[in-house]
Design a protein around this motif. Sequence first.
Motif, short mmCIF file in Angstrom:
data_model
loop_
_atom_site.label_atom_id
_atom_site.label_comp_id
_atom_site.label_asym_id
_atom_site.label_seq_id
_atom_site.Cartn_x
_atom_site.Cartn_y
_atom_site.Cartn_z
N ASN A 20 -7.16 1.18 -6.05
CA ASN A 20 -7.56 2.50 -5.59
C ASN A 20 -7.76 3.40 -6.80
O ASN A 20 -7.05 3.26 -7.80
CB ASN A 20 -6.49 3.10 -4.67
CG ASN A 20 -6.46 2.43 -3.31
OD1 ASN A 20 -7.40 1.74 -2.92
ND2 ASN A 20 -5.37 2.62 -2.59
N CYS A 67 -7.12 -0.40 9.05
CA CYS A 67 -6.88 -1.66 8.34
C CYS A 67 -6.08 -2.64 9.18
O CYS A 67 -5.03 -2.28 9.74
CB CYS A 67 -6.14 -1.36 7.03
SG CYS A 67 -5.78 -2.84 6.07
N SER A 123 -4.63 4.82 -8.23
CA SER A 123 -3.51 3.92 -8.48
C SER A 123 -3.54 3.37 -9.90
O SER A 123 -2.80 2.42 -10.21
CB SER A 123 -3.53 2.76 -7.48
OG SER A 123 -4.65 1.91 -7.70
N GLY A 151 -4.04 -4.99 0.79
CA GLY A 151 -3.17 -4.22 -0.05
C GLY A 151 -3.85 -3.58 -1.25
O GLY A 151 -5.04 -3.56 -1.41
N THR A 152 -3.02 -3.08 -2.11
CA THR A 152 -3.44 -2.47 -3.36
C THR A 152 -2.69 -3.17 -4.48
O THR A 152 -1.53 -2.84 -4.76
CB THR A 152 -3.15 -0.96 -3.37
OG1 THR A 152 -3.69 -0.34 -2.21
CG2 THR A 152 -3.74 -0.31 -4.62
N ARG A 195 -0.56 3.11 4.92
CA ARG A 195 -1.29 2.12 5.72
C ARG A 195 -2.40 2.83 6.47
O ARG A 195 -2.15 3.63 7.38
CB ARG A 195 -0.35 1.41 6.68
CG ARG A 195 -1.06 0.33 7.49
CD ARG A 195 -0.07 -0.62 8.16
NE ARG A 195 -0.75 -1.55 9.01
CZ ARG A 195 -1.37 -2.66 8.59
NH1 ARG A 195 -1.38 -2.95 7.31
NH2 ARG A 195 -1.97 -3.47 9.44
N THR A 246 -0.78 -5.97 5.23
CA THR A 246 -0.29 -5.01 4.24
C THR A 246 0.86 -4.19 4.81
O THR A 246 0.99 -4.02 6.04
CB THR A 246 -1.42 -4.06 3.79
OG1 THR A 246 -1.88 -3.30 4.93
CG2 THR A 246 -2.58 -4.84 3.21
N ARG A 266 -7.58 7.68 3.56
CA ARG A 266 -7.54 7.33 2.15
C ARG A 266 -6.89 8.46 1.37
O ARG A 266 -7.02 9.63 1.74
CB ARG A 266 -8.95 7.07 1.61
CG ARG A 266 -9.72 6.03 2.37
CD ARG A 266 -9.12 4.65 2.28
NE ARG A 266 -9.21 4.08 0.95
CZ ARG A 266 -8.86 2.85 0.62
NH1 ARG A 266 -8.36 2.05 1.56
NH2 ARG A 266 -8.98 2.41 -0.60
N THR A 283 3.70 -0.72 3.79
CA THR A 283 4.23 0.31 2.90
C THR A 283 5.66 -0.08 2.55
O THR A 283 6.28 -0.90 3.22
CB THR A 283 4.20 1.69 3.57
OG1 THR A 283 4.99 1.65 4.77
CG2 THR A 283 2.77 2.10 3.92
N GLN A 290 -0.53 -1.34 -6.95
CA GLN A 290 0.77 -0.79 -6.60
C GLN A 290 1.88 -1.47 -7.40
O GLN A 290 2.96 -0.93 -7.55
CB GLN A 290 1.04 -0.97 -5.11
CG GLN A 290 0.31 0.01 -4.20
CD GLN A 290 0.95 1.38 -4.22
OE1 GLN A 290 2.13 1.53 -3.98
NE2 GLN A 290 0.15 2.40 -4.54
N CYS A 323 0.86 -1.19 0.00
CA CYS A 323 0.00 0.00 0.00
C CYS A 323 0.89 1.24 0.00
O CYS A 323 2.01 1.19 0.52
CB CYS A 323 -0.91 0.04 1.23
SG CYS A 323 -2.30 -1.09 1.17
#
Length: 396
Positions: free
Chosen positions: A122, A40, A125, A88-89, A36, A44, A159, A46, A92, A33
């Motif tokens: 996201n 959450c 992203s 997570g994302t 963070r 996940t 966010r 960073t 990314q 992410c």
Amino acid sequence: MNLRESPVVQLDGRALVLDAQRPFGVYVHVPFCSVRCGYCDFNTYTADELGEGATRASYADTAILEIERAGRELVGAPPVETVFFGGGTPTQLPSADLVRILEAIRRTFGFARGVEVTTEANPDSVTPESLATLREGGFTRISYGVQSAVPHVLATLERTHDPAGVPQAVRWAREAGFEQLSVDLIYGTPGESMDDWRASIDQAIALEPDHISAYALIVEDGTAFARKVRRGEVVMPDDDETADKYVLADELFSAAGLGWYELSNWARDDAAQCRHNVLYWRSDNWLGIGPGAHSHVGGERWWNVKHPAAYAGRLLAGDSPRHDGETIDAATARMERVMLETRLRTGLALDSLAPHARAAVPGVVSRGLATREGERLVLTRSGRLLADAVVRELVE
């Protein structure tokens, strides 16, 4: 059935029979992410929380090692019907890396006709180019983590995206040719008024998605958000307010042509339901790839080590990333079936209940919490608000 001709998975030296008639899916956990979020509790990280061996640049190669290892262990599995990249994302990672991971799954297990392939993302992203790469690489569905249309609510949730940019991200996905588009929302954030929540619902509907998920914010122990609540820095809404927000969402989604098919999920039609999540709720088979990912195959459940560096280290050394597992006995399987199928619009098959639990059904129906639809029990809206209590009655 001849075991040699049966799908089997080798787990710690044991062969497990995999029912080839049940849907088989793959979940890929991407643990990265950009920030963070305080609420959450997912596995996940960073970029600055991770050391060597667990970088975004190397992650696709590591995940592919696990996929290939699973291909050697899972013999004769049916073609994959759903793939879900979560986090997570996932976005990314470069789109080309996500496509490489997807191709490794296809190469290893094969895809069923009409395979559903989802990635979470996201809104900030993605780009038109990254979305085009994903779609051309086989992704069919995208789920945007919108959460709210109101800036102060997004700020509380930590966010990073500007809500004004969400329609553009949706347009890009449509232009790229994604077959299905979903929007995820969160309600019950401290400081969120009913008008704020209505604004989020209205924006989500205006985007004309195929699917909307709406989840009540839950404060998980150990998170930064939980510490703020404990210190009195933020105040969570009471249960009545949270219930009112659920009812409002259900009313407005239904009026817009989105029908509920699971407690927190609404779809334009049956084809727009998230087939991968339905696979979970029906206790079918899935393989989890990535740090902390869980698998459920042939009556066995296991999970990987959580930290990305430990996960990568094991695979690079030629070892299994599995941390632990369990065999699901008949009593647990029954309880989980009741717990999960009760969540669905299709309802719970009454013949799955233990005899003593069936005695609770008339009371649940008489209190307006569920209806009998043939030999299935389906929650009403009131029952959905009290789903956990209904499940307790049906399993105790």
